[in-house]
Motif scaffolding. Sequence first.
Motif, PDB file in Angstrom:
ATOM      1  N   ASP A 269       0.829  -1.208   0.000  1.00  0.00           N
ATOM      2  CA  ASP A 269       0.000   0.000   0.000  1.00  0.00           C
ATOM      3  C   ASP A 269       0.862   1.257   0.000  1.00  0.00           C
ATOM      4  O   ASP A 269       0.585   2.222   0.714  1.00  0.00           O
ATOM      5  CB  ASP A 269      -0.935  -0.007   1.212  1.00  0.00           C
ATOM      6  CG  ASP A 269      -2.094   0.970   1.061  1.00  0.00           C
ATOM      7  OD1 ASP A 269      -2.439   1.315  -0.091  1.00  0.00           O
ATOM      8  OD2 ASP A 269      -2.646   1.407   2.087  1.00  0.00           O
ATOM      9  N   LYS A 271       1.914   4.668  -1.172  1.00  0.00           N
ATOM     10  CA  LYS A 271       1.259   5.801  -1.827  1.00  0.00           C
ATOM     11  C   LYS A 271       1.664   7.069  -1.073  1.00  0.00           C
ATOM     12  O   LYS A 271       2.222   6.989   0.040  1.00  0.00           O
ATOM     13  CB  LYS A 271      -0.256   5.624  -1.835  1.00  0.00           C
ATOM     14  CG  LYS A 271      -0.870   5.394  -0.453  1.00  0.00           C
ATOM     15  CD  LYS A 271      -2.351   5.082  -0.564  1.00  0.00           C
ATOM     16  CE  LYS A 271      -2.968   4.802   0.812  1.00  0.00           C
ATOM     17  NZ  LYS A 271      -4.398   4.458   0.707  1.00  0.00           N
ATOM     18  N   GLU A 273       0.143   9.227   0.740  1.00  0.00           N
ATOM     19  CA  GLU A 273      -0.382   9.389   2.097  1.00  0.00           C
ATOM     20  C   GLU A 273       0.443   8.657   3.139  1.00  0.00           C
ATOM     21  O   GLU A 273       0.421   9.022   4.328  1.00  0.00           O
ATOM     22  CB  GLU A 273      -1.827   8.878   2.182  1.00  0.00           C
ATOM     23  CG  GLU A 273      -2.831   9.669   1.383  1.00  0.00           C
ATOM     24  CD  GLU A 273      -3.043   9.111  -0.005  1.00  0.00           C
ATOM     25  OE1 GLU A 273      -4.186   9.152  -0.483  1.00  0.00           O
ATOM     26  OE2 GLU A 273      -2.067   8.638  -0.620  1.00  0.00           O
ATOM     27  N   THR A 312      -4.679   0.681  -2.925  1.00  0.00           N
ATOM     28  CA  THR A 312      -5.287   1.690  -3.789  1.00  0.00           C
ATOM     29  C   THR A 312      -4.918   1.382  -5.233  1.00  0.00           C
ATOM     30  O   THR A 312      -3.738   1.405  -5.590  1.00  0.00           O
ATOM     31  CB  THR A 312      -4.781   3.093  -3.393  1.00  0.00           C
ATOM     32  OG1 THR A 312      -4.999   3.287  -1.991  1.00  0.00           O
ATOM     33  CG2 THR A 312      -5.496   4.172  -4.170  1.00  0.00           C
ATOM     34  N   TYR A 315      -2.138   2.819  -7.620  1.00  0.00           N
ATOM     35  CA  TYR A 315      -0.717   2.501  -7.420  1.00  0.00           C
ATOM     36  C   TYR A 315      -0.447   1.010  -7.587  1.00  0.00           C
ATOM     37  O   TYR A 315       0.637   0.536  -7.270  1.00  0.00           O
ATOM     38  CB  TYR A 315      -0.275   2.982  -6.033  1.00  0.00           C
ATOM     39  CG  TYR A 315      -0.543   4.458  -5.825  1.00  0.00           C
ATOM     40  CD1 TYR A 315       0.364   5.421  -6.269  1.00  0.00           C
ATOM     41  CD2 TYR A 315      -1.722   4.891  -5.230  1.00  0.00           C
ATOM     42  CE1 TYR A 315       0.108   6.778  -6.109  1.00  0.00           C
ATOM     43  CE2 TYR A 315      -1.990   6.250  -5.067  1.00  0.00           C
ATOM     44  CZ  TYR A 315      -1.080   7.178  -5.507  1.00  0.00           C
ATOM     45  OH  TYR A 315      -1.350   8.521  -5.364  1.00  0.00           O
ATOM     46  N   SER A 334       4.972   0.534  -7.365  1.00  0.00           N
ATOM     47  CA  SER A 334       4.406   1.684  -6.649  1.00  0.00           C
ATOM     48  C   SER A 334       5.453   2.777  -6.464  1.00  0.00           C
ATOM     49  O   SER A 334       5.130   3.975  -6.549  1.00  0.00           O
ATOM     50  CB  SER A 334       3.863   1.242  -5.286  1.00  0.00           C
ATOM     51  OG  SER A 334       2.824   0.290  -5.433  1.00  0.00           O
ATOM     52  N   ILE A 338       5.257   6.739  -7.655  1.00  0.00           N
ATOM     53  CA  ILE A 338       5.533   7.845  -6.728  1.00  0.00           C
ATOM     54  C   ILE A 338       6.638   8.748  -7.262  1.00  0.00           C
ATOM     55  O   ILE A 338       6.530   9.986  -7.217  1.00  0.00           O
ATOM     56  CB  ILE A 338       5.909   7.279  -5.338  1.00  0.00           C
ATOM     57  CG1 ILE A 338       4.675   6.634  -4.683  1.00  0.00           C
ATOM     58  CG2 ILE A 338       6.488   8.366  -4.440  1.00  0.00           C
ATOM     59  CD1 ILE A 338       4.983   5.847  -3.425  1.00  0.00           C
ATOM     60  N   HIS A 347       0.258  11.875 -12.516  1.00  0.00           N
ATOM     61  CA  HIS A 347       0.233  10.419 -12.419  1.00  0.00           C
ATOM     62  C   HIS A 347       0.609   9.843 -13.787  1.00  0.00           C
ATOM     63  O   HIS A 347       0.127  10.313 -14.818  1.00  0.00           O
ATOM     64  CB  HIS A 347      -1.164   9.943 -12.010  1.00  0.00           C
ATOM     65  CG  HIS A 347      -1.221   8.502 -11.601  1.00  0.00           C
ATOM     66  ND1 HIS A 347      -1.136   7.461 -12.511  1.00  0.00           N
ATOM     67  CD2 HIS A 347      -1.353   7.927 -10.373  1.00  0.00           C
ATOM     68  CE1 HIS A 347      -1.214   6.309 -11.865  1.00  0.00           C
ATOM     69  NE2 HIS A 347      -1.342   6.565 -10.569  1.00  0.00           N
ATOM     70  N   ARG A 431      -5.570  14.093  -5.680  1.00  0.00           N
ATOM     71  CA  ARG A 431      -5.376  12.911  -4.839  1.00  0.00           C
ATOM     72  C   ARG A 431      -6.346  12.900  -3.664  1.00  0.00           C
ATOM     73  O   ARG A 431      -6.849  11.849  -3.261  1.00  0.00           O
ATOM     74  CB  ARG A 431      -3.933  12.874  -4.327  1.00  0.00           C
ATOM     75  CG  ARG A 431      -3.620  11.696  -3.430  1.00  0.00           C
ATOM     76  CD  ARG A 431      -2.159  11.704  -3.021  1.00  0.00           C
ATOM     77  NE  ARG A 431      -1.825  12.852  -2.211  1.00  0.00           N
ATOM     78  CZ  ARG A 431      -2.048  12.933  -0.895  1.00  0.00           C
ATOM     79  NH1 ARG A 431      -2.655  11.941  -0.263  1.00  0.00           N
ATOM     80  NH2 ARG A 431      -1.684  13.995  -0.209  1.00  0.00           N
ATOM     81  N   SER A 435      -8.967  10.040  -2.365  1.00  0.00           N
ATOM     82  CA  SER A 435      -9.040   9.519  -0.997  1.00  0.00           C
ATOM     83  C   SER A 435     -10.462   9.606  -0.461  1.00  0.00           C
ATOM     84  O   SER A 435     -10.963   8.662   0.157  1.00  0.00           O
ATOM     85  CB  SER A 435      -8.090  10.302  -0.081  1.00  0.00           C
ATOM     86  OG  SER A 435      -6.759  10.147  -0.500  1.00  0.00           O
TER      87      SER A 435
END
Length: 464
Positions: A269, A271, A273, A312, A315, A334, A338, A347, A431, A435
């Motif tokens: 995961d 990402k 955040e 998510t 990613y 991922s 990023i 993106h 983004r 979310s």
Amino acid sequence: MKQAVRVLGQRAHLRACCAPCSPLPPIATAIELGASSSVSHAAPARGFHRARHSQLLGSLRVAPLLAHRFARAARGVLSSATRADVPLLLLLSTIVATAMGRLALSQRGKSAAHEQASSAGVDELTGVDGPTADSSDGSCESSGSLETAYEMGEVIGHGHFATVHRGRHRASGEEVAIKHIAMSSDSSAIRHEIEIMRRIGSHRNIVGLRDVFETEDGWYLVLELVTGGELFERLVQKGAYSEKEASALFRQIGEAIAYLHKQDFCHRDLKPENLLLSTQEEVDDAATVKICDFGLSVALEDGATLRDRQGTWAYWAPEMFAKSGYGKEVDIWSLGVILYIILSGRHPFDAPGRSDAQMRAFIQEGKFAFEHEAWASISAEAKQLISALLQHDPKRRIDAETLLRHPWIVGTHVSEAPLASTNLQEYQQMRKKWSAALVASMHRTKSMRKRYSDLGLAEQVGNA
């Protein structure tokens, strides 16, 4: 006389019990239960916090003492039994001594194993080896209740499922973050994340777990205090930054993933955040990046694969959309997404007017380009690294160790000139919309699962 007859009737059974390949006879179990019931144990703290138990039998001297008492009590039976039963009674006393001796050795072995496990990082819940926690990072190991070990201060953060307080460890004075998760949350998911974080251990670029307490109103996770906020937010506030600064920050993320993969963990995961800065100091090449949120992380050896789709999807690697399975290489993909965003503010698989379905199709095909004007001033080395990270075939994708040796990461001839324009602020706004949509979907799916569960149709609801 009846007692003597009863003893003689057990002769064959006792001989069978004393066979070299047989386990301890039933009398050993009875002795162990009897001895255990007479020992006072310290009450373990709630949840995963446990007080160490005192040793049940402090010395092997207990075994011959009990055997002696057993033989002395048996003399009463001899008065009404034949002398031929003397070997049998001696045999009984030997069994008792052997049983007690084995029990004492077993308890000593367990105590020693516990000490060794604690120092080696073995998880007490699963028995799985984990990396040794680095005591130099100020990690707190305390016993008792949360209130005894920590002072809880003001609220410093809110989430959809948790509240974070500032705290302080009473003994060491270390400032910490205390995350309170309500008991109504998914217990299995919380326990899973706790187990993963405990097994991961300590790393400079990973938010450390200090302590765990389980109470009637929920869980309290004592974490390393990280005050710098999200990396992307801080980059937006900073304004223009150079490739050299981006390289230094991204190297730290790569080091954390290399550590996880070496320990046979997959984050799943990664990402924006989940990338934080340790302090509120200026964002530069000396800032410390921390990876957080291990709720979807799993233990995964090299070559092993998973099939469940978590995280998510923006990613996800292409193989996560397929049904053939995926491995730790998804973390590398991922990282590529990023890095692409850090350097361009866009993106790699999204574009104005592109629908979610079209975006997913581009991800599955691995179709991206460096055609936007933001890439005009980006070095060829940076583009080559992104291409290696976003390699469609996971077998040809570079691994984390190779990433750390790349010239752009090492810092050789990396430009210090500020990037022309990254549009990262625009990406941040987009983004946040993703979310919000994801959280709304999670709540909607949770509600549907409950409704279908009441009808006995829970299996018809898929994962969010």
